[in-house]
Each structure stands twice: as structure tokens, then as C-alpha cells.
Scaffold this active site. Structure first.
Site, PDB file in Angstrom:
ATOM      1  N   GLN A  74      -8.317  19.699 -37.576  1.00  0.00           N
ATOM      2  CA  GLN A  74      -8.795  18.608 -36.725  1.00  0.00           C
ATOM      3  C   GLN A  74     -10.215  18.195 -37.098  1.00  0.00           C
ATOM      4  OE1 GLN A  74      -6.460  17.949 -33.898  1.00  0.00           O
ATOM      5  NE2 GLN A  74      -7.450  15.960 -34.015  1.00  0.00           N
ATOM      6  N   LYS A  97      -9.852  15.901 -40.022  1.00  0.00           N
ATOM      7  CA  LYS A  97      -9.127  14.687 -39.620  1.00  0.00           C
ATOM      8  C   LYS A  97     -10.049  13.755 -38.838  1.00  0.00           C
ATOM      9  CE  LYS A  97      -5.286  15.640 -37.513  1.00  0.00           C
ATOM     10  NZ  LYS A  97      -4.252  15.913 -36.466  1.00  0.00           N
ATOM     11  N   LYS A 135      -9.174  22.521 -30.606  1.00  0.00           N
ATOM     12  CA  LYS A 135      -7.741  22.544 -30.254  1.00  0.00           C
ATOM     13  C   LYS A 135      -7.546  23.591 -29.172  1.00  0.00           C
ATOM     14  CE  LYS A 135      -3.890  20.547 -31.590  1.00  0.00           C
ATOM     15  NZ  LYS A 135      -3.684  19.250 -32.254  1.00  0.00           N
ATOM     16  N   ASP A 167      -0.490  17.303 -27.331  1.00  0.00           N
ATOM     17  CA  ASP A 167       0.085  17.789 -28.594  1.00  0.00           C
ATOM     18  C   ASP A 167       1.498  18.251 -28.216  1.00  0.00           C
ATOM     19  OD1 ASP A 167      -0.905  18.517 -31.533  1.00  0.00           O
ATOM     20  OD2 ASP A 167       0.337  20.189 -30.899  1.00  0.00           O
ATOM     21  N   THR A 187      -0.070   7.746 -33.155  1.00  0.00           N
ATOM     22  CA  THR A 187       0.114   8.736 -34.226  1.00  0.00           C
ATOM     23  C   THR A 187       1.283   8.348 -35.124  1.00  0.00           C
ATOM     24  OG1 THR A 187      -0.650  10.407 -32.653  1.00  0.00           O
ATOM     25  CG2 THR A 187       0.294  11.193 -34.727  1.00  0.00           C
ATOM     26  N   ASN A 246       6.869  12.569 -29.377  1.00  0.00           N
ATOM     27  CA  ASN A 246       5.981  11.404 -29.429  1.00  0.00           C
ATOM     28  C   ASN A 246       5.810  10.876 -30.859  1.00  0.00           C
ATOM     29  OD1 ASN A 246       2.937  10.661 -30.061  1.00  0.00           O
ATOM     30  ND2 ASN A 246       3.428   9.854 -28.045  1.00  0.00           N
TER      31      ASN A 246
HETATM   32  P1  NDP Z   1       6.322  16.589 -28.800  1.00  0.00           P
HETATM   33  O1  NDP Z   1       6.226  17.756 -27.889  1.00  0.00           O
HETATM   34  O2  NDP Z   1       6.359  15.220 -28.262  1.00  0.00           O
HETATM   35  O3  NDP Z   1       7.584  16.767 -29.762  1.00  0.00           O
HETATM   36  C1  NDP Z   1       7.695  17.891 -30.586  1.00  0.00           C
HETATM   37  C2  NDP Z   1       8.984  17.775 -31.376  1.00  0.00           C
HETATM   38  O4  NDP Z   1       8.987  18.773 -32.402  1.00  0.00           O
HETATM   39  C3  NDP Z   1      10.226  18.036 -30.533  1.00  0.00           C
HETATM   40  O5  NDP Z   1      11.289  17.324 -31.095  1.00  0.00           O
HETATM   41  C4  NDP Z   1      10.414  19.536 -30.691  1.00  0.00           C
HETATM   42  O6  NDP Z   1      11.738  19.972 -30.481  1.00  0.00           O
HETATM   43  C5  NDP Z   1      10.041  19.707 -32.144  1.00  0.00           C
HETATM   44  N1  NDP Z   1       9.547  21.064 -32.368  1.00  0.00           N
HETATM   45  C6  NDP Z   1       8.487  21.639 -31.762  1.00  0.00           C
HETATM   46  N2  NDP Z   1       8.333  22.911 -32.181  1.00  0.00           N
HETATM   47  C7  NDP Z   1       9.332  23.111 -33.041  1.00  0.00           C
HETATM   48  C8  NDP Z   1       9.712  24.220 -33.805  1.00  0.00           C
HETATM   49  N3  NDP Z   1       9.030  25.379 -33.762  1.00  0.00           N
HETATM   50  N4  NDP Z   1      10.799  24.077 -34.622  1.00  0.00           N
HETATM   51  C9  NDP Z   1      11.478  22.908 -34.670  1.00  0.00           C
HETATM   52  N5  NDP Z   1      11.167  21.823 -33.964  1.00  0.00           N
HETATM   53  C10 NDP Z   1      10.113  21.921 -33.172  1.00  0.00           C
HETATM   54  O7  NDP Z   1       5.088  16.750 -29.832  1.00  0.00           O
HETATM   55  P2  NDP Z   1       4.379  15.644 -30.732  1.00  0.00           P
HETATM   56  O8  NDP Z   1       5.360  14.651 -31.220  1.00  0.00           O
HETATM   57  O9  NDP Z   1       3.176  15.185 -30.015  1.00  0.00           O
HETATM   58  O10 NDP Z   1       3.868  16.539 -31.954  1.00  0.00           O
HETATM   59  C11 NDP Z   1       4.623  16.729 -33.145  1.00  0.00           C
HETATM   60  C12 NDP Z   1       3.690  17.148 -34.269  1.00  0.00           C
HETATM   61  O11 NDP Z   1       2.706  16.122 -34.484  1.00  0.00           O
HETATM   62  C13 NDP Z   1       2.885  18.419 -34.049  1.00  0.00           C
HETATM   63  O12 NDP Z   1       2.682  19.062 -35.294  1.00  0.00           O
HETATM   64  C14 NDP Z   1       1.550  17.897 -33.536  1.00  0.00           C
HETATM   65  O13 NDP Z   1       0.495  18.824 -33.757  1.00  0.00           O
HETATM   66  C15 NDP Z   1       1.406  16.666 -34.407  1.00  0.00           C
HETATM   67  N6  NDP Z   1       0.474  15.635 -33.935  1.00  0.00           N
HETATM   68  C16 NDP Z   1       0.599  15.071 -32.692  1.00  0.00           C
HETATM   69  C17 NDP Z   1      -0.263  14.067 -32.299  1.00  0.00           C
HETATM   70  C18 NDP Z   1      -0.110  13.337 -31.011  1.00  0.00           C
HETATM   71  O14 NDP Z   1      -0.845  12.377 -30.797  1.00  0.00           O
HETATM   72  N7  NDP Z   1       0.826  13.714 -30.143  1.00  0.00           N
HETATM   73  C19 NDP Z   1      -1.374  13.643 -33.161  1.00  0.00           C
HETATM   74  C20 NDP Z   1      -1.361  14.228 -34.488  1.00  0.00           C
HETATM   75  C21 NDP Z   1      -0.477  15.203 -34.823  1.00  0.00           C
HETATM   76  P3  NDP Z   1      12.148  20.699 -29.093  1.00  0.00           P
HETATM   77  O15 NDP Z   1      12.281  19.584 -28.098  1.00  0.00           O
HETATM   78  O16 NDP Z   1      13.408  21.399 -29.410  1.00  0.00           O
HETATM   79  O17 NDP Z   1      11.028  21.644 -28.773  1.00  0.00           O
HETATM   80  O1  2IT Z   2      -3.307  16.788 -33.784  1.00  0.00           O
HETATM   81  C1  2IT Z   2      -3.856  15.801 -33.233  1.00  0.00           C
HETATM   82  O2  2IT Z   2      -4.582  15.032 -33.869  1.00  0.00           O
HETATM   83  C2  2IT Z   2      -3.582  15.552 -31.812  1.00  0.00           C
HETATM   84  N1  2IT Z   2      -2.781  16.279 -31.227  1.00  0.00           N
HETATM   85  C3  2IT Z   2      -4.279  14.454 -31.096  1.00  0.00           C
HETATM   86  C4  2IT Z   2      -5.683  14.845 -30.734  1.00  0.00           C
HETATM   87  C5  2IT Z   2      -6.423  13.885 -29.848  1.00  0.00           C
HETATM   88  O3  2IT Z   2      -7.495  14.304 -29.391  1.00  0.00           O
HETATM   89  O4  2IT Z   2      -5.989  12.752 -29.622  1.00  0.00           O
END
Ligand code: NDP
Ligand code: 2IT
Length: 448
Positions: A113, A116, A128, A168, A211, A242
Site C-alpha cells: 500500500q 501504491k 492496512k 477490503d 478499483t 467489489n
Molecule cells: P470482496 O470481499 O468484495 O470480494 C472478494 C472476492 O474474492 C470474493 O469473490 C471472495 O469469494 C474471493 N476470495 C476471497 N478470499 C478468497 C480466497 N482465499 N480464495 C478464493 N477466493 C477468495 O473483496 P474486494 O473485491 O474488495 O477485494 C478483492 C481483492 O482486491 C483483494 O485482494 C483486495 O485486497 C484487492 N483490492 C481491493 C480494493 C477495494 O477497493 N475494495 C482496492 C485494491 C485492491 P468468497 O465470497 O467465497 O469469499
Molecule cells: O488495497 C487497497 O488499495 C484497498 N483495499 C483500498 C484502500 C483505500 O484506502 O481505499
């Protein structure tokens, strides 16, 4: 006086000091490999041991989260906030609720982070947090009580000019609402202490989409750089939260065809591609924490592949958007064999070291998460500035700002990562561009 850093000595030192934290070692190694040659060309950084200091969080806070479930049974979880580096702004980064959360996971995420946030050019340091709480199958009331108990401890350490958490994995708008409500109640103050808030109470338009949209913008910029485009291309996407659903949505906007999504149970494959209507259904369905993506097949057809990941499905573009280390070397090789042209990490560190080496070796365009998924935190930065200035920016304005943040990051990667053969090493470009701003700030502060 040391003026050169040796990669293997440095990594031995990191591994020794952080036993058992493999994902943290992996994240540091990926940065060190490309940044150490840059440091050795600019010995001012080695002399002040800037990289040695950057891999040590400013502080790691860990605390007990006690709460009572719907049956009245007391539950105990562990919460954390890793305040990694505030050299260029208040600590900023998401909160993850997932049973796999531990100190090593949050240190890897906080370290990433820092780079980033520097790439976004906005004044945000790196942090984090999270807890080993599993929201799956929990009632709305249980999630609310957990969030309140979590914030009752966390509030002591955060603040709009100190540390600004966001969502997250496992933390979306609903959880942010519960945490914001508790912070407001404990401090009797209304501030921009969290981002990803609801639009009614200080949230920003476009934060939810940022994102996933941003990752596709970065993919688009990589393709444009080689005279190509997204239109007409088939994309394989993992995850269904998301990031994944908004990445798929933007692929559709750009005339591409997303054909897979996944969750921890398996992946769905719809060869006809997800339309915006199908994606809306998925978003609503998965908003119920614990709902399974497999239900899509009963609604719209296609196939469900239990326990599998989607990387063997033929595609032009791949966007891993679920979690860390979800694409291994053999899966990268399957993508290469199927003619995949570009991979952009929507998730944080979804590709293993070996899979990145395979992709780069085969000249597949590869965008690391700290560049490709920076749109989310970039929009969080704009939410912070709207909160501080007490004003509201409209969707068109913010959409254009997001597009520019992503193309500026792409430009920074090109400028630091262009190789002798004119190809771009985006890993090197992102690491050096992200490193430089933080290192120069640390240089200005002296030894702190
Ligand atoms: P959500 O909780 O909205 O969705 C997570 C998704 O990933 C779900 O489909 C979940 O499945 C799946 N998942 C989680 N853990 C696992 C695992 N161990 N094995 C397989 N599938 C898994 O999270 P986000 O979409 O927000 O985050 C997804 C990724 O993006 C993460 O790496 C996060 O750090 C990164 N990220 C998020 C940001 C944001 O703004 N939200 C910004 C930048 C990066 P299930 O429903 O079965 O758990
Ligand atoms: O991994 C990431 O960049 C996030 N989960 C979002 C962080 C934020 O402060 O918006």
C-alpha cells in the site's frame, strides 16, 4: 559506511526478522529485486538504509475483539492495524475481515500500500488493518456488533489526519457504515476518518467502482501503448466481489467480453459473456455475505467448476481480482499457451513469483497490483479531500480524475520501466516510481 545493498543478504535479513511471514517476504522480495539496482545506482539511499527502514512498519497494533453472537455466545477475534509508513501523508489503506488474516498478511498489504499510494501522487501513507473474523453466514446484527467492537478499540489509533482506513475483502459499504457510526459516537466528531462511506454521510461518487474500473483503464493503457485495444477481446476474471464485478463491468463498457468470475468455492464460465444485467444480478446476490457464485448457473446457464480457478479458460486478457497467490506458474503457462496478451492484477499480489516470471518471460503484458488496482485508493484520496474541503464533486468530474490517475501511473511505469527493447517492465516501473517519492521524503526527514 554501506553504499551498496546485496539482494540476497538483504532478504536473509528480512526473513530472519519476520519469521513465518511468507507473504510479507514475497512482497518485499518483489520490490527489492527491482529497487536494489536503483539504490545501488543512487548510493544516497543505501547510506541512510532507506530500504531497511521501509520494510519495518512504523508500528503494528494488535487487539482483542470480543462480541456476542446471536445465540449469546461470546466470540473472540484478533484485530490489527499495521501503520506502515506515513512519510508522504496519513496512513491509508483498507480493512480486511477474513479468517486468513494474520500479522504477516497485513504487513504484506501495508507494505504494498505504501508504494501504491505513492504512485497515485496523492498525499497518502501506507497502512492496512483487519481481523480474523469470518463474515460468511453471520447475521446483519452479528456483523454490526463485530464492527462496533472492532472500532471501539481501533478508534484510539485512527483519525482524518492520522490514519484513514477503508474497505477490503469482507468489508464494503455496510461494514464501513457500522464502523463510521461507532467512531462518530465514541469521539462525538463527524470527520473523514474512513473512506468508502455512504453517499449520504461523506462518501464519494465513484469510490465503489474505482478499483475495478481503474484496473481495466490500466489494462487499456498497456494495450494502447502497443497499438492494441480491449474491444472484441475475451477476458477471464476471478473473484466476484467489489473489484471483480466492476472490472467485468468496465470490460463490457469497452466492448470486451468477460466470461468467468469466481469465489472461494469455484468459478463460473458463461461463454456468451456477462451482460450488465447479469453483472447486476451477481452484485446483488454476492452482497449477501456468504452467497455462492454457483447460483448464477441456475439463473443464467453456463457452467460451474467446483474447487477450480478460471485460468485454463481461453482468453485474450486476464484479471485476477480475488486474493493473494491465486495464480500459480502452471496456470500462467496455461494462459500463455492459450494466447493471452495481458494480465492486470485487480487483487493484491494474486500472482505468485513464478507465474509473474513466466508471463514476463513470454512477453505477456503484466501489470502489478500496486499500479493496476490503485484506482480504489486514488478515489479514496479524493474522498478525503472532499471531506476536508467540505464539498462534493460530481460523477463526471471524478470519473475523469480516476481516468487521469490511472494514465499518470501508466506513464510513470513507462518512464521508469522501459527496457532496451522498448518493452515495458511494469513491475520495475511501478516499484521504482513508488519507491522514489517515499525515499526522498525519508531522506528529507533525516534518521527517524
Ligand atoms: P470482496 O470481499 O468484495 O470480494 C472478494 C472476492 O474474492 C470474493 O469473490 C471472495 O469469494 C474471493 N476470495 C476471497 N478470499 C478468497 C480466497 N482465499 N480464495 C478464493 N477466493 C477468495 O473483496 P474486494 O473485491 O474488495 O477485494 C478483492 C481483492 O482486491 C483483494 O485482494 C483486495 O485486497 C484487492 N483490492 C481491493 C480494493 C477495494 O477497493 N475494495 C482496492 C485494491 C485492491 P468468497 O465470497 O467465497 O469469499
Ligand atoms: O488495497 C487497497 O488499495 C484497498 N483495499 C483500498 C484502500 C483505500 O484506502 O481505499
Amino acid at each position: 559506511m554501506v553504499d551498496q545493498v546485496n539482494l540476497s543478504d538483504f532478504m536473509d535479513w528480512v526473513v530472519d526478522r519476520n519469521p513465518g511471514e511468507q507473504v510479507f517476504h514475497q512482497a518485499v522480495h518483489e520490490v527489492a529485486e527491482t529497487v536494489i539496482p536503483f539504490i545501488n545506482d543512487n548510493p544516497v539511499y543505501a547510506k541512510i538504509k532507506v530500504l531497511h527502514r521501509m520494510v519495518e512498519p512504523d508500528r503494528t497494533i494488535s487487539f482483542r475483539v470480543s462480541w456476542a453472537d446471536d445465540n449469546g455466545e461470546v466470540q473472540v477475534n484478533r484485530g490489527y492495524r499495521v501503520q506502515f509508513n506515513n512519510s508522504i501523508g496519513p496512513y491509508k489503506g483498507g480493512i480486511r475481515f477474513h479468517p486468513s488474516v494474520n500479522q504477516g498478511v497485513l504487513k504484506f498489504l501495508g507494505f504494498e500500500q505504501t508504494f501504491k499510494n505513492s504512485l497515485t501522487r496523492l498525499p497518502m501513507g501506507g497502512g492496512k488493518g483487519g481481523a480474523d473474523f469470518d463474515p460468511k453466514g453471520r447475521s446483519q446484527h452479528e456483523i454490526m456488533r463485530f464492527c462496533q467492537s472492532f472500532m471501539t478499540e481501533l478508534y484510539k489509533y485512527v483519525g482524518p489526519d492520522i490514519d484513514v482506513p477503508a474497505g477490503d475483502i469482507g468489508v464494503g459499504g455496510r461494514e464501513i457504515g457500522y464502523m463510521f457510526g461507532q467512531y462518530k459516537r465514541l469521539t462525538n466528531s463527524f470527520s473523514g476518518v474512513l473512506t468508502g462511506k455512504g453517499l449520504e454521510y461523506g462518501g464519494s461518487l465513484m469510490r465503489t467502482e474505482a478499483t475495478g474500473y481503474g484496473a481495466v483503464y490500466f489494462m487499456e493503457d498497456m494495450l494502447h501503448h502497443i497499438g492494441d485495444q480491449i474491444e472484441g477481446k475475451t477476458a477471464v476474471v476471478s473473484g466476484s466481489g467489489n473489484v471483480a464485478t466492476h472490472a467485468a463491468e468496465k470490460i463490457v463498457h469497452r466492448g470486451g467480453k468477460p466470461v468467468t468470475l469466481s469465489d472461494s468455492g469455484g468459478f463460473i464460465h458463461d461463454p456468451e459473456g456477462f451482460t450488465l444485467e447479469k453483472l447486476d444480478w451477481i452484485k446483488k446476490h454476492k452482497a449477501q455475505r456468504g452467497a455462492r457464485i454457483s447460483a448464477y448457473v441456475d439463473e443464467f446457464g453456463g457452467s460451474y467448476h467446483e474447487g477450480k480457478r478460471p485460468w485454463h479458460v481461453p482468453c485474450d486478457l486476464a484479471l485476477p481480482c480475488a486474493t493473494q497467490n491465486e495464480m500459480g506458474e502452471s496456470e500462467a503457462k496455461a494462459l500463455i499457451g492459450n494466447g493471452c496478451k495481458a494480465v492486470a492484477e485487480g487483487a493484491n499480489m494474486p500472482c505468485t513469483v513464478d507465474s509473474i516470471a513466466a508471463l514476463q518471460g513470454a512477453k505477456v503484458l503484466f501489470a502489478p497490483g500496486k499500479a493496476a488496482n490503485a484506482g480504489g485508493v486514488g478515489m479514496s484520496g479524493l474522498e478525503m479531500s472532499q471531506n476536508s474541503a467540505r464539498l462534493h464533486r460530481d460523477e463526471e468530474d471524478l470519473g475523469a480524475a480516476l481516468r487521469k490517475i490511472m494514465s499518470d501511473i501508466h506513464d510513470a511505469c513507462v518512464s521508469q520501466g522501459t527496457q532496451a527493447d522498448r518493452s515495458v517492465d511494469y513491475v520495475k516501473g511501478a516499484n521504482i516510481a513508488g519507491f522514489k517519492k517515499v525515499a526522498d521524503a525519508m531522506l528529507a526527514f533525516g534518521v527517524v
